[in-house]
Structures are given as C-alpha cells and as structure tokens.
Design an enzyme around this catalytic site. Structure first.
Site, mmCIF file in Angstrom:
data_model
loop_
_atom_site.group_PDB
_atom_site.id
_atom_site.type_symbol
_atom_site.label_atom_id
_atom_site.label_comp_id
_atom_site.label_asym_id
_atom_site.label_seq_id
_atom_site.Cartn_x
_atom_site.Cartn_y
_atom_site.Cartn_z
ATOM 1 N N LYS A 118 40.386 98.950 25.436
ATOM 2 C CA LYS A 118 39.924 99.339 26.779
ATOM 3 C C LYS A 118 40.943 98.954 27.823
ATOM 4 O O LYS A 118 41.783 98.067 27.615
ATOM 5 C CB LYS A 118 38.573 98.708 27.100
ATOM 6 C CG LYS A 118 38.544 97.164 27.204
ATOM 7 C CD LYS A 118 38.930 96.608 28.556
ATOM 8 C CE LYS A 118 39.146 95.092 28.489
ATOM 9 N NZ LYS A 118 39.910 94.524 29.577
ATOM 10 N N ASP A 176 33.675 91.364 26.476
ATOM 11 C CA ASP A 176 34.126 92.750 26.318
ATOM 12 C C ASP A 176 33.571 93.408 25.054
ATOM 13 O O ASP A 176 33.784 94.609 24.856
ATOM 14 C CB ASP A 176 35.662 92.803 26.250
ATOM 15 C CG ASP A 176 36.304 92.491 27.588
ATOM 16 O OD1 ASP A 176 35.652 92.709 28.626
ATOM 17 O OD2 ASP A 176 37.460 92.038 27.590
HETATM 18 O O1 C5P Z 1 33.827 86.278 27.095
HETATM 19 P P1 C5P Z 1 35.205 85.982 26.614
HETATM 20 O O2 C5P Z 1 35.218 85.142 25.365
HETATM 21 O O3 C5P Z 1 36.083 87.172 26.523
HETATM 22 O O4 C5P Z 1 35.827 85.097 27.753
HETATM 23 C C1 C5P Z 1 36.932 84.268 27.527
HETATM 24 C C2 C5P Z 1 37.035 83.304 28.693
HETATM 25 O O5 C5P Z 1 37.428 84.003 29.878
HETATM 26 C C3 C5P Z 1 35.742 82.604 29.065
HETATM 27 O O6 C5P Z 1 35.545 81.439 28.308
HETATM 28 C C4 C5P Z 1 35.963 82.283 30.546
HETATM 29 O O7 C5P Z 1 36.800 81.152 30.673
HETATM 30 C C5 C5P Z 1 36.765 83.481 31.023
HETATM 31 N N1 C5P Z 1 35.896 84.535 31.602
HETATM 32 C C6 C5P Z 1 35.339 84.306 32.854
HETATM 33 N N2 C5P Z 1 34.538 85.275 33.418
HETATM 34 C C7 C5P Z 1 34.300 86.431 32.764
HETATM 35 C C8 C5P Z 1 34.854 86.677 31.492
HETATM 36 C C9 C5P Z 1 35.663 85.692 30.933
HETATM 37 O O8 C5P Z 1 35.546 83.255 33.464
HETATM 38 N N3 C5P Z 1 33.522 87.339 33.348
#
Ligand code: C5P
Length: 307
Positions: free
Chosen positions: A15, A143
């Site tokens: 994406k 995602d």
């Molecule tokens: O959800 P994901 O594992 O992809 O997110 C990785 C990190 O990115 C999270 O632990 C957080 O630190 C940050 N993040 C965030 N806000 C979001 C998505 C991700 O702070 N909306």
C-alpha cells in the site's frame, strides 16, 4: 501429516498513503490517523504447507536480511493468532515471495500477515469468516486490516477503521526503494519531537477536492493535494531522502513524496507511459525505480494446483 503435499497459496498487495494526517498520540501512545490508503499492484505471495512445526523462509529479488525468520515475523504471528482464536495447533511451513521493499513504508510485512491469514484459514479449513479475519488482522498491526481489504479506503483510528472507496480508473506511480530501513515507531517518535508540546488534532475529513481528484484518478489535480505528516520526521532520520525526492521531481513526476513512514519515495505519474518515462530518467541517473499502478485487489487465494 508431514507427507501432506497440499500447498495453499495466497497473495496480498502493498500500500501507499496518498494522504496521511497524523494527530497527537493518545494515552496508549498510538497516533490517531486520517489517511487515504491505496493498494498497489506489487503483491507478496505466501505459500503454506503442513509441516512438523511452524517454520518460515523468504525469497526476494533484493536483500531480505532485515526480515525476521522466527515467531516475531508478522506472518508467523498471524498463524499464532489463528491458533489462539481456533484453539488448535497449526504447524505450518510458510514461504514468502517478497516484492515489496522491506521496512519501506509500504506495509510489506502487513501484506505477508494478511496473505497468511487467508492461506492458513483455507489450508486448515478453519472456516473463520471475513469479519473474524479482520479482527485478527487488527490485533496484528495497524496496516494489516487494509492489506486484507485492499483497493482504496479512507482509514481512521490507527488506520484500522476503514471505509472503502471505489475507483474509476487506475493511478500510476513510480516507486523508489531505499537501501536503508526506517523503523515505524522511530519515525512516529521523531514526529512527536518535532511537534514538541503543541497538540495536533486531525482534520475531520479528507477534503472534497482531494476525494474527487483521487477517485477520478485525476493525477494533475491530485498532485498538489497529496500530503504526508510523517515526511519531515522521516527526512530528519534519513536526510539523504531529500536527494531522492529531488531526483524524482527532476525526472518529471507530478509529485514526489515519502511513502508512509518511509524511506520508500513515491512519484505520481499521469499515465503508464509517463511513469515509465520517469523511471527510465531515474535509472539513467543511477536511481533504481519501479513502476506500479493502483489495484482493486486485496488478500486473495490463488487457484490450487497439485503440489
Ligand atoms: O501497528 P504497527 O505495529 O504497525 O505499529 C508499529 C508502531 O508504530 C507502533 O508500536 C507505534 O509506535 C507506531 N504507530 C503509532 N500510531 C499509529 C500506528 C503506528 O504510533 N497509528
């Protein structure tokens, strides 16, 4: 069971975020988002077979050294989530054919997880409905739900609250992968540092101008409306991206922007021919570039063939 030759294959797209607005973090540390997700025609393919115990390997036309091969890999975690949900053991060999840049801001790991959910659900005939897969996807990462859905969607919350958008025709993109990797949490943290103590709230909605230019795939109107709140933070952590952004603009893209948390850089093109021209210009200045377009696809099973 180890004699079982059945192979189940699924794929899921990468994406880009055509617009990415990021608010100040909530109490859990996550940042609320308002984003325009677009799946692109670069898909990860996951093949699963029954094995004595879960194992993972991956292949790619580029170095996959940064991809974890153990239980911390999102595809492996997808199997663990299905095991917990269904209360059964699912010893599975996972083979990932990667095409999406690793740690590049294009949700390659999330695509692997989404394709694994779909493949394992089918392989073991678990019968988990799409709504159940969606909940598991949410638990795996922000995602992953979009990787499951694909196409185009407005994302809210952590990016996991999705409203599908239908498209009239495709948009063409030039993708410049980076040889460096950026950690998503580090980029979000850097954004917080840049913003200091000033709380930033999200716009209520994407503007009508943006939504109509996006849906109509009107690249010329869309170019100045693209937005990425994480771009400055990514540039602070990887200042060399400024050179890539300039190179993509100089090669004739309508707009150059960092993809998500980076470091992959996107160039918007007017047509396939224009995208190929921009990519050739970049290659002639020794910048490796790929051409892709938007796709309505999400995670999907491939027709089975004898193993
Ligand atoms: O959800 P994901 O594992 O992809 O997110 C990785 C990190 O990115 C999270 O632990 C957080 O630190 C940050 N993040 C965030 N806000 C979001 C998505 C991700 O702070 N909306």
């Amino acid at each position: 069971m180890s004699g079982d030759e059945k192979r189940t294959v699924a794929s899921a797209p990468g994406k880009i975020n055509v617009a990415l607005h990021v608010g100040s973090p909530d109490a859990s540390g996550f940042h609320p988002l308002l984003t325009a997700f677009q799946a692109v025609d670069m898909s990860e393919t996951v093949t699963v077979t029954t094995a004595p115990h879960t194992a993972l390997e991956c292949h790619a036309p580029f170095d996959t050294g940064a991809v974890p091969r153990g239980p911390e890999n999102l595809a492996w975690r997808a199997i663990a989530a299905l095991e917990a949900h269904c209360g059964v053991e699912l010893p599975t060999a996972i083979h990932i054919d990667k095409v999406i840049p690793v740690a590049g801001g294009m949700a390659g790991g999330s695509a692997d997880a989404a394709a694994t959910l779909v493949a394992v659900n089918e392989h073991w005939r678990l019968g988990v409905p799409v709504t159940g897969l969606y909940e598991l996807a949410r638990s795996l990462g922000s995602d992953v739900p979009f990787s499951l859905l694909g196409g185009a969607a407005v994302g809210r919350g952590r990016g996991d609250v999705l409203e599908g958008v239908t498209f009239e025709r495709e948009l063409w993109w030039v993708i410049v992968p980076s040889t460096t990797h950026l950690s998503t949490p580090a980029v979000y943290k850097e954004l917080d540092v840049l913003r200091g103590d000033n709380p930033v709230s999200l716009p209520d909605r994407l503007t009508d101008d943006f939504l109509s230019a996006w849906r109509e795939a009107d690249a010329r109107r869309l170019a100045p409306l693209m937005h990425n709140d994480l771009e400055q933070a990514a540039l602070r952590l990887a200042p060399e991206l400024a050179i890539t952004l300039q190179a993509v603009s100089d090669a004739g893209a309508l707009r150059a922007m960092v993809s998500g948390s980076g470091p992959t850089v996107l160039g918007l093109a007017e047509s396939e021919q224009h995208a190929r021209y921009v990519a050739t210009e970049l290659e002639s200045s020794a910048v490796h570039a790929l051409v892709t377009c938007s796709t309505p696809r999400g995670a999907r099973l491939h027709p089975s063939r004898p193993g």
